[in-house]
Design an enzyme around this catalytic site. Structure first.
Site, PDB file in Angstrom:
ATOM      1  N   GLU A 243       0.972  -1.260  -0.331  1.00 48.07           N
ATOM      2  CA  GLU A 243      -0.013   0.150  -0.410  1.00 48.07           C
ATOM      3  C   GLU A 243       0.883   1.022   0.167  1.00 48.07           C
ATOM      4  OE1 GLU A 243      -2.531  -0.422   3.598  1.00 48.07           O
ATOM      5  OE2 GLU A 243      -3.675  -1.319   2.477  1.00 48.07           O
ATOM      6  N   ARG A 335     -10.338 -11.393  15.490  1.00 52.06           N
ATOM      7  CA  ARG A 335     -10.213 -12.220  17.159  1.00 52.06           C
ATOM      8  C   ARG A 335     -10.352 -10.901  17.262  1.00 52.06           C
ATOM      9  NH1 ARG A 335      -4.803  -9.796  17.502  1.00 52.06           N
ATOM     10  NH2 ARG A 335      -3.949  -9.170  15.107  1.00 52.06           N
ATOM     11  N   ASP A 588      46.176  11.096  54.921  1.00 54.69           N
ATOM     12  CA  ASP A 588      47.680  11.131  55.034  1.00 54.69           C
ATOM     13  C   ASP A 588      47.781  10.065  56.102  1.00 54.69           C
ATOM     14  OD1 ASP A 588      50.093  10.480  54.157  1.00 54.69           O
ATOM     15  OD2 ASP A 588      51.143  11.413  54.609  1.00 54.69           O
ATOM     16  N   HIS A 786      54.376  19.725  57.271  1.00 52.30           N
ATOM     17  CA  HIS A 786      54.426  18.139  57.399  1.00 52.30           C
ATOM     18  C   HIS A 786      55.525  17.536  57.537  1.00 52.30           C
ATOM     19  CE1 HIS A 786      51.948  15.077  55.754  1.00 52.30           C
ATOM     20  NE2 HIS A 786      52.839  14.818  54.989  1.00 52.30           N
ATOM     21  N   HIS A 788      55.903  13.190  58.919  1.00 50.88           N
ATOM     22  CA  HIS A 788      56.280  11.672  59.528  1.00 50.88           C
ATOM     23  C   HIS A 788      56.797  11.065  60.373  1.00 50.88           C
ATOM     24  CE1 HIS A 788      53.110  10.338  55.631  1.00 50.88           C
ATOM     25  NE2 HIS A 788      53.816  11.598  55.427  1.00 50.88           N
TER      26      HIS A 788
END
Length: 1193
Positions: A243, A335, A588, A786, A788
């Site tokens: 179509e 259906r 740290d 700083h 340690h």
């Protein structure tokens, strides 16, 4: 031979499992229903279908006092429709039919019905519902077919015949072929006359299968072949017709009912315009804003067509309405339709009940269904919830439904099939789980109900189209009710989906993996020593009463930064009489002691208390450095999310981060624009003070970071990295070196000067000399130090700094201090308390905080380096504190744990070989890597120099020697550099000058394409660590946000039966309990893990990584590799179009998949040569299975 479904181990009829009480109850209910259903003369109905429609029919049949019979294929033996019937029988025997073929086995179905005393057969929709031969067989066998007559199905089920009927009845139709076409040449002839676009439709069946829109000549042949193939596969007949295709029409259908006496009524119309691949997605009844005259003409034409063929039972006349409101007949579906529910909701008529009673001989008048009595009330909208993935072209998803929770409430109707927890969704059938129908007095009320219901659904384990449906129903065009048939294809913004977070199920997947395989967190050794609840401390005021810490403190040094700016902050710090403290516990300290593994949830748990106890602290070091990549790499957390949450919880203490100069937070130099972008976003997200350093004290590298922080308007803390022993005249780095460096830094106008003693080698007397000398030269410059505590002298050094004129020093909470961490905050406070250097912190509050960290450290015990005390040997090897613990772990992983003393000595040797460099990340890693290389290869210092031209050095060593980390003081070591680099370049300027700027916009687009969304913070993360970021995002896609999971359960599985809680967000808490871990499946190598989630049992399938199985799974296509072509969905390969070595162009078909009665072409994503073809026709594949590779030419 059809037989009742039986358990494999017992040949017993199903009825033996129903006790006498249930039999009596069922018979009583049937008797009472029958008393109110005098029309019904039959007793048993069979539904020749599967899924939701048999269940729908069974429910009405039970109301009509009918006994019900289900049929099922072997693959459907666990489907819900089998359980909803009074009896259920398998179609044939296992292997006799294909999954779809079983429901097309007309003779077998009729045979089952006869054997079990069936009187009526309802075909449902699809399968045999439009097969006239099946209807004839039913009637020939003496049973009643619930539907039109076979002749009517013949005349209307064939769309070409229906079209000819419409023309005879003067009902308008779309221009198309006069009859069915079977050859390509006939289609070509039609397009030569009418042009494009056209639509090719299967002459039999529906549901969008066997249907193709063709817009140009190039696609015509392939579309014709696909349409005929699909039609033949779905309906057993490949006939099609053609179509002219109407642009943007509405699809309107009319529900019809006819009896055996020529009476036909309509139940008004439905708007089914919202479609995808010609399959309806959302339907509305009645059509909104359809002009009355157009509606009347459509309804009249529909009834006229039905009466002309003496239509019996339910059917649907379908029309297209163009933009000029002209209507065209398409077909009559003989259906019941999927969307019949919305008509039932607006008319109050049970269409299935009418079908059955008409089949039993009732007239419409007997049922009260005359046209004058039928009216509509309100609106109804139906959504089909399917297992399709909208983000992948709606490819069907398969797998196991792990969670299924339905919607409900006023105006919500659910018609379900196989939607339940534990259901296995296979590729054999339609992907619909449930139809959700909502009604309301107006269109808008109905629409809002549907959106609410969709949001209420919880379906996990398979992808669904719910996010797409929500987007669709919220689109302005749908809200206005103005959709057309190609609306979905024409509206790409519908696919900007907001998917369900699926947080609980993703979390269970992770917890299940931990339960089966243990923790996979790298570096974890065993389980935590402490698994109890951590007791939070109470802060007491001067009168001994608890402080209110339900809200954070809002007064601190940050308020000066926010209100007056960085310069004013620096002046205030310098003017402060005492020595301020920076607490490193949040960064740290745990980096040095616990491998940086402390998680966000544990920081936030003590955040409010910290904001009060440390309100006079200089700053909290809490971000940047190693915490950035470790968060993503090992903790599976977003570092930016951590920063935002911490900032909200601690609004008063300045946050300090570690910025590696021109490296950002990466381990090598990046383009300058990446550093500027990062700093801008870090400041925006919550960082106040940027401690900027360069690992080699290269002032050119340092300058990049300083300028970037200035541009971001952050506090610049430009930092000198301290190394060696400035008191030793034989050492390279003396006082003059440091003062000259400070002079260069001051010229860059920092707000604060930082001194970073990475290894803890700054002795007290050196600290006093260095700080005192800088203070004398720069009396107005704030100094922050700083260190340690590796050697055990950290407290003494920090006190010396304070006495020499430092404005701030570093410390960590007592239980997280010492050794490779920072010195004890309690010891420093006690030493300075009452002096002119008093930090101004409440020692009792600080000790209270420490009680929390003492417990937490035990929780993180699996990451301890098991250091037992200080190591003064650090003055010799100079290993930074943060690196020392990592180096111990790395040495053990490399099998060098027994040679730790040798490794430390090799570190000294490596440092000397490299020219005695400043050692801080990343240069400390260079020295560490070379040290381990020396030990593992048993090399001497001279060996390294002599054999440098032939040794395969670690990558970090070569990058350093190349100059990618900057220029070291004193130059590079020769001849080692030249020999090791061989033909590699040697940079004599900072690396950033050789780098092209990053295309940040392109990165953002790449992230968005790969992961669905992208923020500037994502871009910054990617710029620093592309691979780490991608791996993190993939992990989150799989397991969700794990930052909400308590650490106890992040690191180890709970005990069986142990209940614990996870707060997903404010007010949303999961209550979890591990129930059981199943046995190993030898076939899959998986174990089922059972959890109780908010009282509901859920299970997840987990790969047992210790299991040894034969893995027969196909390899998956790598989505990041454009050369790899993956299957777009699960299904069966029905056609292969290519072979290895074939040259293809972008878009060329490679293979054809069939799944859920749909075919899909796999196309070439780009031009190139095909290689590694891994599939053949007939193979079953799963979504993303690797099909082949296409190498670009």
């Amino acid at each position: 031979m059809a037989a009742p479904y039986r358990q494999p181990e017992e040949a017993v009829d199903d009825s033996e499992f129903i006790d006498d009480h249930h039999d009596h109850l069922r018979d009583t209910v049937h008797h009472r229903l029958r008393a109110n259903s005098a029309i019904m003369q039959f007793q048993k109905i069979l539904v020749a279908n599967r899924g939701e429609i048999p269940i729908r029919i069974f429910r009405t049949a039970h109301e009509l006092s009918l006994q019900t019979v289900a049929i099922f294929s072997h693959e459907d033996r666990l489907s819900m429709h089998r359980q909803k019937a009074d009896e259920a029988y398998m179609i044939g025997h296992r292997g006799q039919y294909t999954p779809v073929g079983a429901y097309l086995a007309a003779d077998e179905i009729v045979k089952i019905a006869l054997e079990h005393g069936v009187h009526l057969i309802h075909p449902g929709y699809g399968f045999l519902s439009e097969n006239a031969d099946f209807a004839r067989k039913v009637e020939k066998a003496g049973m009643v077919f619930v539907g039109p007559t076979p002749d009517t199905i013949d005349s209307l089920g064939d769309k070409v015949s229906a079209r000819q009927l419409a023309i005879r009845c003067n009902v308008p139709v779309v221009p198309g072929t006069e009859g069915p076409v079977e050859r390509y040449e006939e289609v070509k002839a039609f397009t030569d006359t009418y042009g494009f676009p056209i639509i090719i439709k299967a002459a039999f069946g529906g549901g969008g299968r066997g249907m193709r829109v063709v817009r140009n000549q190039a696609d015509l042949r392939d579309s014709f072949e696909r349409a005929t193939s699909e039609a033949r596969s779905a309906f057993g007949n490949g006939t099609v017709f053609v179509e002219r295709f109407l642009d943007k029409p509405k699809h309107i259908e009319v529900q019809l009912l006819g009896d055996n006496h020529g009476n036909v009524v309509h139940l008004f119309e439905r708007d089914c315009s919202v479609q995808r691949r010609h399959q309806k997605v959302v339907e509305v009844a009645p059509a909104k804003d359809l002009p009355t005259d157009v509606r009347d003409r459509i309804l009249s034409d529909a009834v006229k067509l039905a009466k002309s063929v003496n239509y019996r039972n339910a059917g649907t006349a379908e029309f297209l309405v163009d933009q000029q409101n002209r209507h065209y007949f398409i077909e009559i579906n003989p259906r019941i339709q999927v969307e019949h529910t919305i008509t039932e909701e607006i008319t109050g008529i049970d269409i299935v009940a009418a079908q059955i009673q008409i089949a039993a001989g009732a007239t419409l008048e007997q049922l009260g269904l005359t046209q004058d009595r039928i009216s509509t009330r309100g609106f109804a909208i139906q959504c089909r919830i399917t297992t399709e993935d909208p983000s992948k072209g709606f490819s069907p998803d398969t797998g196991k439904i792990e969670v299924y929770r339905s919607a409900g409430g006023n105006g919500v109707r659910l018609d379900g099939g196989n939607g339940f927890a534990g259901a296995i969704i296979t590729p054999h059938y339609d992907s619909m789980l449930v139809k959700c129908t909502c009604r309301g007095s107006t269109y808008e009320i109905a629409r809002r109900k549907v959106v609410r219901a969709l949001v209420e659904f919880r379906i996990r384990g398979v992808k669904t189209n719910i996010p797409f449906l929500t987007s669709l129903l919220s689109h302005p065009t749908f809200v206005d009710g103005n959709c057309w048939t190609t609306f979905i294809d024409d509206t790409p913004e519908l696919f900007a989906l907001v998917g369900s977070q699926n947080r609980a199920q993703k979390l269970l997947a992770y917890l299940g993996d931990v339960a089966v395989n243990g923790s996979s967190i790298k570096g974890q050794m065993g389980e935590p020593k402490f698994k109890g609840e951590i007791i939070k401390p109470k802060l007491l005021d001067a009168q001994g009463k608890p402080l209110d810490v339900s809200q954070p403190c809002t007064k601190g040094w940050k308020q000066i930064i926010d209100q007056e700016g960085p310069v004013a902050f620096a002046k205030a710090v310098r003017a402060n009489k005492g020595c301020l403290i920076m607490d490193t516990t949040w960064r740290d300290a745990h980096q040095s002691l616990l491998a940086t593994r402390v998680r966000t949830i544990d920081l936030l748990n003590i955040a409010h208390e910290t904001s009060h106890a440390l309100s006079n602290a200089y700053s909290l070091e809490c971000w940047g450095g190693a915490t950035f990549d470790v968060a993503m790499r090992f903790l599976y957390e977003d570092p930016w999310d951590r920063l935002r949450k911490m900032r909200k919880a601690v609004p008063n203490i300045p946050f300090q981060m570690l910025l590696r100069g021109a490296n950002g937070v990466a381990y090598s130099s990046l383009p300058d624009n990446a550093i500027y972008h990062f700093c801008k976003n870090a400041k925006k997200c919550g960082v106040d003070i940027f401690r900027v350093f360069d690992a080699l004290n290269d002032i050119d590298q340092l300058e990049v970071g300083i300028k970037a922080v200035h541009a971001a308007e952050g506090v610049v803390e430009a930092t000198v990295c301290y190394s060696g022993d400035m008191l030793n005249p034989k050492k390279k780095y003396n006082l003059e070196y440091y003062l000259a460096l400070v002079d260069k830094i001051v010229a860059l106008k920092p707000h604060v000067l930082g001194i970073k003693d990475m290894a803890g080698v700054l002795k007290p007397q050196a600290a006093r000399l260095l700080v005192g000398s800088i203070r004398e030269r720069y009396p107005d410059l704030p100094i922050h130090v700083h260190t340690h505590d590796s050697a055990g002298t950290g407290v003494a050094s920090m006190i010396a700094c304070a006495q020499a004129g430092a404005d701030a020093v570093d410390a960590a909470t007592d239980s997280m201090s010492g050794m490779t961490s920072q010195p004890s905050i309690g010891a420093i406070l006690a030493s300075l308390e009452g002096t002119e250097h008093d930090p101004g912190l409440n020692s009792a509050h600080v000790r209270a905080l420490d009680s929390y960290w003492a417990q937490l450290r035990l929780l993180y015990s699996p990451f301890e380096a098991n250091l037992t005390g200080p190591d003064p040997e650090v003055y010799e090897h100079e290993i930074p504190g943060g690196q020392l613990t990592n180096l111990i772990f790395q040495a053990s992983q490399l099998g060098l744990g027994q040679q730790w003393a040798e490794t430390k000595k090799a570190y000294e040797v490596a440092n000397d070989l490299l020219g005695d460099i400043v050692k801080v990340t990343p240069t400390s890693k260079v020295v560490g890597d070379l040290a381990q290389f020396i030990v593992s290869n048993k090399l001497s210092a001279q060996d390294v120099v002599d054999r440098a031209a032939e040794l395969d050095f670690p990558g970090s060593v070569l990058e350093f020697l190349e100059g990618l980390m900057g220029q070291p003081f004193g130059g590079f070591p020769e001849p080692l550099r030249s020999r090791a680099l061989r033909n590699r370049r040697k940079l004599d300027k900072r690396p950033g000058l050789y780098l092209e700027p990053l295309d940040l916009a392109a990165i953002k687009n790449q992230i968005r394409e790969q992961f669905g969304s992208a923020t500037e913070y994502d871009v910054a993360s990617y710029a620093m660590y592309p691979k780490v970021f991608e791996d993190y995002k993939k992990f989150v896609q799989k397991y969700g946000d794990l930052s909400v999971l308590p650490t106890r359960y992040f690191l180890a599985k709970p005990e069986i039966g142990e209940e614990f809680h996870v707060e997903l967000e404010k007010g949303k808490v999961l209550i979890l309990k591990l129930l059981a871990i199943g046995p190993l499946s030898e076939q899959t190598g998986q174990r089922e893990v059972f959890y109780e989630v908010n009282g509901e049992v859920r299970q997840v399938s987990i790969d047992d990584k210790k299991a040894s199985i034969d893995n027969t799974a196909r390899p998956k296509a790598d989505v990041g590799d454009s050369s790899q072509v993956g299957a777009p969905m699960s299904g069966v390969v029905v056609e292969i179009r290519v072979h290895d070595g074939l040259e293809v162009k972008k878009g060329d078909p490679l293979a054809v998949l069939s799944a859920m009665k749909m075919e899909m072409v796999i196309s070439a994503p780009h031009s190139g040569k095909v290689s590694g073809l891994l599939v053949k026709e007939g193979d079953s594949v799963d979504g993303q299975d690797l099909v082949c590779k296409i190498t670009k030419a």
